[in-house]
Scaffold this motif. Structure first.
Motif, PDB file in Angstrom:
ATOM      1  N   GLN A 295       0.819  -1.211   0.000  1.00 28.06           N
ATOM      2  CA  GLN A 295       0.000   0.000   0.000  1.00 28.06           C
ATOM      3  C   GLN A 295       0.856   1.267   0.000  1.00 28.06           C
ATOM      4  O   GLN A 295       1.980   1.285   0.499  1.00 28.06           O
ATOM      5  CB  GLN A 295      -0.919   0.010   1.212  1.00 28.06           C
ATOM      6  CG  GLN A 295      -0.198   0.093   2.543  1.00 28.06           C
ATOM      7  CD  GLN A 295      -1.150  -0.014   3.708  1.00 28.06           C
ATOM      8  OE1 GLN A 295      -2.319   0.320   3.606  1.00 28.06           O
ATOM      9  NE2 GLN A 295      -0.670  -0.488   4.845  1.00 28.06           N
ATOM     10  N   VAL A 296       0.301   2.306  -0.586  1.00 31.05           N
ATOM     11  CA  VAL A 296       0.968   3.605  -0.621  1.00 31.05           C
ATOM     12  C   VAL A 296      -0.054   4.652  -0.199  1.00 31.05           C
ATOM     13  O   VAL A 296      -1.244   4.535  -0.500  1.00 31.05           O
ATOM     14  CB  VAL A 296       1.525   3.899  -2.040  1.00 31.05           C
ATOM     15  CG1 VAL A 296       0.420   3.938  -3.088  1.00 31.05           C
ATOM     16  CG2 VAL A 296       2.320   5.184  -2.060  1.00 31.05           C
ATOM     17  N   ALA A 297       0.392   5.651   0.547  1.00 30.20           N
ATOM     18  CA  ALA A 297      -0.503   6.720   1.005  1.00 30.20           C
ATOM     19  C   ALA A 297      -0.977   7.547  -0.188  1.00 30.20           C
ATOM     20  O   ALA A 297      -0.194   7.886  -1.075  1.00 30.20           O
ATOM     21  CB  ALA A 297       0.209   7.604   2.011  1.00 30.20           C
ATOM     22  N   VAL A 298      -2.273   7.836  -0.212  1.00 35.11           N
ATOM     23  CA  VAL A 298      -2.878   8.652  -1.265  1.00 35.11           C
ATOM     24  C   VAL A 298      -3.462   9.901  -0.595  1.00 35.11           C
ATOM     25  O   VAL A 298      -4.234   9.784   0.357  1.00 35.11           O
ATOM     26  CB  VAL A 298      -3.999   7.882  -2.004  1.00 35.11           C
ATOM     27  CG1 VAL A 298      -4.639   8.757  -3.079  1.00 35.11           C
ATOM     28  CG2 VAL A 298      -3.447   6.596  -2.614  1.00 35.11           C
ATOM     29  N   VAL A 299      -3.076  11.075  -1.068  1.00 35.88           N
ATOM     30  CA  VAL A 299      -3.569  12.336  -0.509  1.00 35.88           C
ATOM     31  C   VAL A 299      -4.231  13.133  -1.629  1.00 35.88           C
ATOM     32  O   VAL A 299      -3.617  13.373  -2.670  1.00 35.88           O
ATOM     33  CB  VAL A 299      -2.429  13.157   0.122  1.00 35.88           C
ATOM     34  CG1 VAL A 299      -2.971  14.464   0.697  1.00 35.88           C
ATOM     35  CG2 VAL A 299      -1.719  12.349   1.208  1.00 35.88           C
ATOM     36  N   VAL A 300      -5.493  13.505  -1.400  1.00 36.31           N
ATOM     37  CA  VAL A 300      -6.234  14.299  -2.389  1.00 36.31           C
ATOM     38  C   VAL A 300      -6.535  15.656  -1.760  1.00 36.31           C
ATOM     39  O   VAL A 300      -7.432  15.776  -0.922  1.00 36.31           O
ATOM     40  CB  VAL A 300      -7.546  13.599  -2.804  1.00 36.31           C
ATOM     41  CG1 VAL A 300      -8.256  14.406  -3.887  1.00 36.31           C
ATOM     42  CG2 VAL A 300      -7.259  12.184  -3.295  1.00 36.31           C
ATOM     43  N   PRO A 301      -5.789  16.700  -2.135  1.00 41.07           N
ATOM     44  CA  PRO A 301      -6.027  18.021  -1.542  1.00 41.07           C
ATOM     45  C   PRO A 301      -7.419  18.551  -1.912  1.00 41.07           C
ATOM     46  O   PRO A 301      -7.908  18.324  -3.021  1.00 41.07           O
ATOM     47  CB  PRO A 301      -4.922  18.899  -2.154  1.00 41.07           C
ATOM     48  CG  PRO A 301      -3.932  17.949  -2.725  1.00 41.07           C
ATOM     49  CD  PRO A 301      -4.686  16.723  -3.099  1.00 41.07           C
TER      50      PRO A 301
END
Length: 391
Positions: A295-301
């Motif tokens: 898994q990889v962190a996903v950030v949606v501003p």
């Protein structure tokens, strides 16, 4: 005459039973072949997306696939841009006004500001943005995304109407996953749903569409039984045993929810029973291990300034292929235009020479060597980079 009629009737009954058994045997054989081909999936079970210019994939003995620069890459250059194959919100993330499939922000910045301050509700925002909805309440940015999400497995994950037995079962599964603070459970469920949908729609000779290919790619990630992964956790055996019990409970709840949804999703119940269990390759237990390892962190501003971002976790094909180093030459950041799909960018931290491996850090590089080693234990990694050798 009666005896003759009885013998004819018996012969016809036997013939009918033989035909039924033959049909059942042929169906079982076809299903077994499909399951066997999927269960034997290797990292190249489906062709990966083409690498962008300047990048190639190589296999390193003992370390698996890795990204390498095929030309000199300048510091600050964007090496790769890609959207996640699958992503789920973190348990403590804010309720987001985003597309369920591509995580694109929906509506205008003004709408997001009103949502953040409570001056507008989610239903009104969805009506204004004219988002294609699902019966379960999730939203999509377009009809294309809605159809693609169904192909990817949303129809199996969908609880349907709020007062249905399936909705109650899905609420129990998701409440357990969020109470346990294990986003890996929901991510593994999404991978399993994509896999089962692909398998249910598989036909001899291939087929299944682009989303089915994406599901096959997802199954190409490194996976281990979750019990094996947790035994390496630096938190210790008691914490590992407690987490394993939470995964086992989640598996039971997931199987019950999927069995209530599978008929509507056109997925055979026997497939759910075959894979929604703890043991075996591509089982839920192994897919939770896959989530922990990849898994990889996903950030949606948020497009509204000052509003909280959507925090999620997901799987991306090339990003998840990068190996670890405590002296990385690249980093991963999320960005993109407003209302565009969430996009991961691999950015060069320094000049990367042609033929050099592209690596990033799985842990905070500012931590001490001991703390970094504890964080890397769950991956089975003993970092041998120049920095760890000096420390």
């Amino acid at each position: 005459r009666r005896m003759a009629i009885s013998r004819v009737h018996s012969s016809l009954t036997c013939l009918s039973l033989l035909r039924r058994r033959r049909r059942r045997k042929n169906t079982r054989a076809r299903l077994h072949d499909s399951i066997a081909s999927l269960a034997a999936a290797n990292p190249l079970a489906a062709p990966p997306p083409p690498c962008p210019p300047g990048v190639r994939v190589r296999t390193i003995p003992g370390r698996g696939r890795a990204l390498f620069a095929s030309r000199t890459i300048a510091a600050g250059e964007i090496i790769v841009e890609e959207t996640p194959l699958l992503a789920v919100p973190m348990p403590d993330s804010v309720e987001s006004f985003t597309c369920e499939r591509c995580l694109a922000n929906l509506g205008s910045a003004s709408t997001h500001r009103k949502l953040a301050t409570g001056r507008m509700g989610m239903e009104e925002a969805a009506l204004r943005a004219r988002c294609p909805p699902c019966a379960c309440g999730v939203l999509f940015c377009s009809e294309r995304c809605r159809r693609a999400s169904m192909e990817r497995g949303h129809s199996l994950l969908c609880p349907g109407l709020q007062n249905s037995p399936a909705a109650a079962a899905w609420r129990r599964f998701r409440a357990h996953a969020r109470e346990a603070e294990l986003p890996e459970l929901e991510l593994a469920a999404a991978v399993l749903a994509a896999m089962l949908t692909r398998l249910a729609r598989a036909r001899p000779g291939g087929g299944g569409g682009a989303e089915a290919a994406a599901a096959a790619v997802a199954l190409g990630f490194v996976q281990e039984p979750v019990g094996v992964v947790l035994r390496r956790d630096a938190a210790g055996p008691e914490a590992a045993a407690a987490t394993l019990r939470q995964v086992q409970t989640a598996c039971r709840l997931l199987r019950g929810a999927m069995l209530l949804s599978c008929e509507r999703a056109a997925v055979p119940a026997r497939l759910v029973r075959r894979f929604a269990r703890m043991a075996g390759r591509n089982s839920f237990g192994s897919l939770v291990g896959l989530a922990f390892l990849n898994q990889v962190a996903v950030v949606v501003p948020s497009p509204a300034g000052g509003a909280p971002s959507l925090d999620a976790t997901g799987l991306s094909w090339l990003v998840c292929m990068m190996n670890h180093s405590c002296a990385p030459n690249a980093s991963v950041a999320f960005g993109g235009a407003p209302n565009a799909p969430a996009t991961a960018r691999i950015v060069a931290l320094r000049e990367v020479a042609a033929g050099e491996e592209i690596v990033h850090s799985y842990v905070d590089c500012r931590l001490s060597k001991r703390v970094r080693a504890e964080g890397l234990a769950i991956y089975g990694i003993r970092c041998q980079c120049a920095r760890c050798g000096r420390a």
